[in-house]
Design a protein around this motif. Structure first.
Motif, PDB file in Angstrom:
ATOM      1  N   GLN A   1       0.822  -1.199   0.000  1.00 14.18           N
ATOM      2  CA  GLN A   1       0.000   0.000   0.000  1.00 14.18           C
ATOM      3  C   GLN A   1       0.862   1.258   0.000  1.00 14.18           C
ATOM      4  OE1 GLN A   1       0.637  -2.111   2.599  1.00 14.18           O
ATOM      5  NE2 GLN A   1      -0.686  -1.581   4.315  1.00 14.18           N
ATOM      6  N   GLY A   2       0.315   2.329  -0.551  1.00 10.63           N
ATOM      7  CA  GLY A   2       1.036   3.589  -0.613  1.00 10.63           C
ATOM      8  C   GLY A   2       0.148   4.667  -1.208  1.00 10.63           C
ATOM      9  N   LEU A   3       0.650   5.895  -1.228  1.00 10.49           N
ATOM     10  CA  LEU A   3      -0.161   7.015  -1.690  1.00 10.49           C
ATOM     11  C   LEU A   3      -0.471   6.926  -3.180  1.00 10.49           C
ATOM     12  CD1 LEU A   3       1.265  10.079   0.268  1.00 10.49           C
ATOM     13  CD2 LEU A   3      -0.410   8.361   0.960  1.00 10.49           C
ATOM     14  N   SER A   4       0.517   6.572  -3.987  1.00 12.93           N
ATOM     15  CA  SER A   4       0.259   6.477  -5.429  1.00 12.93           C
ATOM     16  C   SER A   4      -0.797   5.427  -5.727  1.00 12.93           C
ATOM     17  CB  SER A   4       1.555   6.149  -6.177  1.00 12.93           C
ATOM     18  OG  SER A   4       2.419   7.258  -6.186  1.00 12.93           O
ATOM     19  N   LYS A   5      -0.728   4.297  -5.029  1.00 11.80           N
ATOM     20  CA  LYS A   5      -1.713   3.243  -5.265  1.00 11.80           C
ATOM     21  C   LYS A   5      -3.109   3.719  -4.857  1.00 11.80           C
ATOM     22  CE  LYS A   5      -0.401  -0.993  -5.167  1.00 11.80           C
ATOM     23  NZ  LYS A   5       0.037  -2.366  -4.768  1.00 11.80           N
ATOM     24  N   ALA A   6      -3.194   4.514  -3.782  1.00  9.64           N
ATOM     25  CA  ALA A   6      -4.493   5.029  -3.348  1.00  9.64           C
ATOM     26  C   ALA A   6      -5.065   6.006  -4.366  1.00  9.64           C
ATOM     27  CB  ALA A   6      -4.360   5.707  -1.983  1.00  9.64           C
ATOM     28  N   VAL A   7      -4.210   6.841  -4.951  1.00  7.97           N
ATOM     29  CA  VAL A   7      -4.683   7.752  -5.997  1.00  7.97           C
ATOM     30  C   VAL A   7      -5.075   6.960  -7.247  1.00  7.97           C
ATOM     31  CG1 VAL A   7      -4.062   9.664  -7.510  1.00  7.97           C
ATOM     32  CG2 VAL A   7      -3.368   9.710  -5.112  1.00  7.97           C
ATOM     33  N   ASP A   8      -4.251   5.992  -7.615  1.00  8.02           N
ATOM     34  CA  ASP A   8      -4.546   5.194  -8.819  1.00  8.02           C
ATOM     35  C   ASP A   8      -5.891   4.477  -8.702  1.00  8.02           C
ATOM     36  OD1 ASP A   8      -2.124   6.029  -9.760  1.00  8.02           O
ATOM     37  OD2 ASP A   8      -1.102   4.099  -9.541  1.00  8.02           O
TER      38      ASP A   8
ATOM     39  N   ASP B   1      -7.414  17.482  -7.751  1.00  8.11           N
ATOM     40  CA  ASP B   1      -6.188  17.962  -7.106  1.00  8.11           C
ATOM     41  C   ASP B   1      -5.283  16.823  -6.645  1.00  8.11           C
ATOM     42  OD1 ASP B   1      -6.472  20.646  -7.487  1.00  8.11           O
ATOM     43  OD2 ASP B   1      -6.882  21.160  -5.399  1.00  8.11           O
ATOM     44  N   VAL B   2      -5.865  15.764  -6.087  1.00  8.81           N
ATOM     45  CA  VAL B   2      -5.002  14.683  -5.604  1.00  8.81           C
ATOM     46  C   VAL B   2      -4.358  13.948  -6.780  1.00  8.81           C
ATOM     47  CG1 VAL B   2      -6.225  14.442  -3.418  1.00  8.81           C
ATOM     48  CG2 VAL B   2      -6.915  13.028  -5.355  1.00  8.81           C
ATOM     49  N   VAL B   3      -5.041  13.889  -7.932  1.00  8.50           N
ATOM     50  CA  VAL B   3      -4.410  13.303  -9.120  1.00  8.50           C
ATOM     51  C   VAL B   3      -3.265  14.196  -9.597  1.00  8.50           C
ATOM     52  CG1 VAL B   3      -4.768  12.575 -11.508  1.00  8.50           C
ATOM     53  CG2 VAL B   3      -6.528  12.111  -9.782  1.00  8.50           C
ATOM     54  N   HIS B   4      -3.465  15.494  -9.603  1.00  4.33           N
ATOM     55  CA  HIS B   4      -2.370  16.421  -9.918  1.00  4.33           C
ATOM     56  C   HIS B   4      -1.170  16.181  -8.987  1.00  4.33           C
ATOM     57  CE1 HIS B   4      -3.575  19.171 -13.062  1.00  4.33           C
ATOM     58  NE2 HIS B   4      -4.750  19.418 -12.492  1.00  4.33           N
ATOM     59  N   ALA B   5      -1.442  16.023  -7.709  1.00  2.00           N
ATOM     60  CA  ALA B   5      -0.361  15.831  -6.737  1.00  2.00           C
ATOM     61  C   ALA B   5       0.408  14.555  -7.037  1.00  2.00           C
ATOM     62  CB  ALA B   5      -0.919  15.793  -5.315  1.00  2.00           C
ATOM     63  N   ALA B   6      -0.309  13.475  -7.336  1.00  2.56           N
ATOM     64  CA  ALA B   6       0.358  12.217  -7.653  1.00  2.56           C
ATOM     65  C   ALA B   6       1.168  12.334  -8.941  1.00  2.56           C
ATOM     66  CB  ALA B   6      -0.674  11.099  -7.774  1.00  2.56           C
ATOM     67  N   ALA B   7       0.615  13.035  -9.927  1.00  2.00           N
ATOM     68  CA  ALA B   7       1.341  13.223 -11.182  1.00  2.00           C
ATOM     69  C   ALA B   7       2.633  13.994 -10.951  1.00  2.00           C
ATOM     70  CB  ALA B   7       0.454  13.953 -12.187  1.00  2.00           C
ATOM     71  N   ASP B   8       2.576  15.037 -10.150  1.00  2.00           N
ATOM     72  CA  ASP B   8       3.781  15.817  -9.851  1.00  2.00           C
ATOM     73  C   ASP B   8       4.810  14.979  -9.097  1.00  2.00           C
ATOM     74  OD1 ASP B   8       2.603  17.950 -11.067  1.00  2.00           O
ATOM     75  OD2 ASP B   8       2.438  19.202  -9.269  1.00  2.00           O
ATOM     76  N   ALA B   9       4.328  13.998  -8.321  1.00  2.00           N
ATOM     77  CA  ALA B   9       5.236  13.143  -7.561  1.00  2.00           C
ATOM     78  C   ALA B   9       5.833  12.020  -8.405  1.00  2.00           C
ATOM     79  CB  ALA B   9       4.509  12.553  -6.348  1.00  2.00           C
ATOM     80  N   GLY B  10       5.435  11.922  -9.682  1.00  2.00           N
ATOM     81  CA  GLY B  10       6.030  10.935 -10.578  1.00  2.00           C
ATOM     82  C   GLY B  10       5.182   9.725 -10.874  1.00  2.00           C
TER      83      GLY B  10
ATOM     84  N   GLY C   1       3.118   7.617 -12.960  1.00  2.00           N
ATOM     85  CA  GLY C   1       2.908   7.595 -14.400  1.00  2.00           C
ATOM     86  C   GLY C   1       1.443   7.522 -14.788  1.00  2.00           C
ATOM     87  N   ALA C   2       0.664   6.702 -14.073  1.00  2.00           N
ATOM     88  CA  ALA C   2      -0.760   6.579 -14.391  1.00  2.00           C
ATOM     89  C   ALA C   2      -1.478   7.901 -14.152  1.00  2.00           C
ATOM     90  CB  ALA C   2      -1.384   5.462 -13.556  1.00  2.00           C
ATOM     91  N   ALA C   3      -1.116   8.582 -13.082  1.00  2.00           N
ATOM     92  CA  ALA C   3      -1.723   9.878 -12.792  1.00  2.00           C
ATOM     93  C   ALA C   3      -1.324  10.915 -13.838  1.00  2.00           C
ATOM     94  CB  ALA C   3      -1.326  10.344 -11.393  1.00  2.00           C
ATOM     95  N   GLN C   4      -0.075  10.862 -14.286  1.00  2.00           N
ATOM     96  CA  GLN C   4       0.369  11.800 -15.316  1.00  2.00           C
ATOM     97  C   GLN C   4      -0.453  11.654 -16.600  1.00  2.00           C
ATOM     98  OE1 GLN C   4       4.506  10.763 -15.460  1.00  2.00           O
ATOM     99  NE2 GLN C   4       5.090  12.159 -13.794  1.00  2.00           N
ATOM    100  N   LYS C   5      -0.752  10.416 -16.969  1.00  2.00           N
ATOM    101  CA  LYS C   5      -1.565  10.192 -18.163  1.00  2.00           C
ATOM    102  C   LYS C   5      -3.017  10.628 -17.948  1.00  2.00           C
ATOM    103  CE  LYS C   5       1.222   6.237 -19.694  1.00  2.00           C
ATOM    104  NZ  LYS C   5       1.258   4.757 -19.880  1.00  2.00           N
TER     105      LYS C   5
END
Length: 419
Positions: free
Chosen positions: A343-350, A376-385, A387-391
């Motif tokens: 578990q982690g933040l990126s997985k929670a956003v994804d 906003d949380v998708v933007h945050a994940a994208a800025d953190a790297g 890849g799924a959020a960036q797309k």
């Protein structure tokens, strides 16, 4: 007067006249020492605006529209509510549990109409008109919008209005709020206050903390005495959060209340100089928050159990992404952390991305679905790297009032938090 003297006088006049007509080159803006926002990023954004970046100017129009709207409102104060908090001190903040209602008509001897009874899901209008909850949200939102608008435009009216709002609510002896939340989310005749009321502040007060840092870069009308007074208020409030029974109870909460508590604690610690506490709070959030609150598939079981599961899933991630932003300032990369089940933040956003992009419906109970709540949380994940959020960013739905991420890259709760 000699010819040389006359020439010198004429030259001085020309120089002075030219200085009036020709604006001097602007000095590079200072990077504010913000707790959640990245001050260096704000500084670079300001420079891009000064160079005429068209995309940023579109966002700036949305931001200044919000700031302009605040210029004719407020200031607000805790002392003007119709009835004081249960302790009788008008300077104490007061908010009320939304689904509890008086059972009798108020009288001089029973001004609240007690006892109060619960009507689940039915919002008592007293919550919006008889307490401080609505006004404090205006304080938070206005000072954030106004300070950012001043920083990017240099218009002193924005800074002066923000200063007026802050002084009235927090500093002026006649109107200031006491630095505690002893009477937040009270139920008349039942509880004088409740620990869960701390979220009235924790969900948004970090915006004020960052607004103070922005104004501290040289805003007109924001004085050294103002800065000192707010640092003292924040230090006192931090002490109450750490040491009060309500603060300890809220810090022990296992859902979004606990996450927001940690985020508020870390931001206040950072802003008042206790960087060690800020760092320790972010570090502890890995095992204390992420491990038990986020499942291996990225879902948040405590939030999915709510009737507004989408709202609360995005809401909790607002706290996590802001906490991760504070971590960046104290050398902790919360985004890279993975718990024992992955578990982690990126997985929670994804986990939110199919619904956030409109690719699939949200498969859990939700009384009032707003796709933009996750933007906003998708933007945050994208800025953190991520890849799924960036797309996914280009497929996000802009919230009402426009997407301000480029100008204030820190997640806000974009849908209603009523109730």
């Amino acid at each position: 007067m000699s010819g040389r003297s006359r020439a010198a006088v004429l030259l001085a006049a020309v120089v002075t006249f030219g200085a009036v007509l020709v604006p001097s080159a602007q000095a590079a803006p200072r990077a504010p020492d913000t707790a959640v926002l990245d001050g260096a990023r704000l500084q670079q954004t300001k420079l891009r605006l000064d160079r005429g970046d068209p995309q940023l100017h579109r966002a700036l129009r949305d931001l200044t529209a919000r700031a302009d709207n605040w210029l004719g409102q407020g200031p607000w104060t805790v002392v003007d509510k119709p009835k004081p908090a249960p302790g009788g001190d008008a300077h104490d903040y007061l908010s009320q549990a939304p689904y509890w209602w008086p059972s009798t008509a108020p009288t001089a001897d029973n001004p609240w109409g007690c006892p109060y009874v619960q009507r689940d899901g039915q919002r008592n209008p007293e919550v919006d008109s008889g307490t401080d909850r609505q006004d404090v949200e205006k304080v938070f939102d206005s000072t954030y919008d106004l300070s950012l608008a001043w920083y990017y435009t240099g218009r002193r009216t924005y800074a002066e209005k923000a200063a007026q709002v802050l002084r009235t609510w927090f500093l002026a002896p006649a109107t200031r709020m006491n630095p505690n939340l002893n009477h937040a989310q009270f139920i008349p005749c039942k509880y004088d206050g409740r620990a869960i009321g701390i979220i009235d502040f924790s969900q948004s007060y970090t915006s004020v903390v960052d607004a103070l840092a922005i104004l501290g870069t040289g805003a007109p009308g924001w004085t050294k005495a103002d800065r000192t007074g707010m640092t003292r208020w924040n230090s006192d409030f931090l002490g109450w959060l750490k040491n009060s029974a309500f603060g300890k109870e809220e810090g022990a909460a296992a859902n979004n209340h606990g996450t927001f508590y940690d985020m508020q604690l870390a931001a206040l610690a950072y802003a008042t100089g206790d960087r060690a506490l800020a760092r320790r709070t972010v570090l502890d959030a890995r095992a204390k928050r992420i491990d038990p609150q986020i499942a291996g598939d990225g879902s948040q079981p405590q939030e999915l159990a709510r009737t507004r599961s989408w709202h609360y899933s995005t809401f909790d991630l607002v706290a996590y992404t802001r906490l991760a932003a504070i971590g960046r300032h104290v050398g902790v990369d919360l985004w890279s952390y993975q718990g024992p089940d992955g578990q982690g933040l990126s997985k929670a956003v994804d986990y939110l991305l199919p619904a956030a992009t409109g690719a699939a419906p949200w498969p859990h109970p939700e009384l009032e679905f707003h796709r933009y709540a996750a933007s906003d949380v998708v933007h945050a994940a994208a800025d953190a790297g991520d890849g799924a959020a960036q797309k996914a960013v280009r497929k996000l739905e802009a919230p009402p009032g426009g997407d301000l991420w480029a100008l204030r890259p820190a997640a806000e709760q974009l849908d209603s938090i009523a109730g």
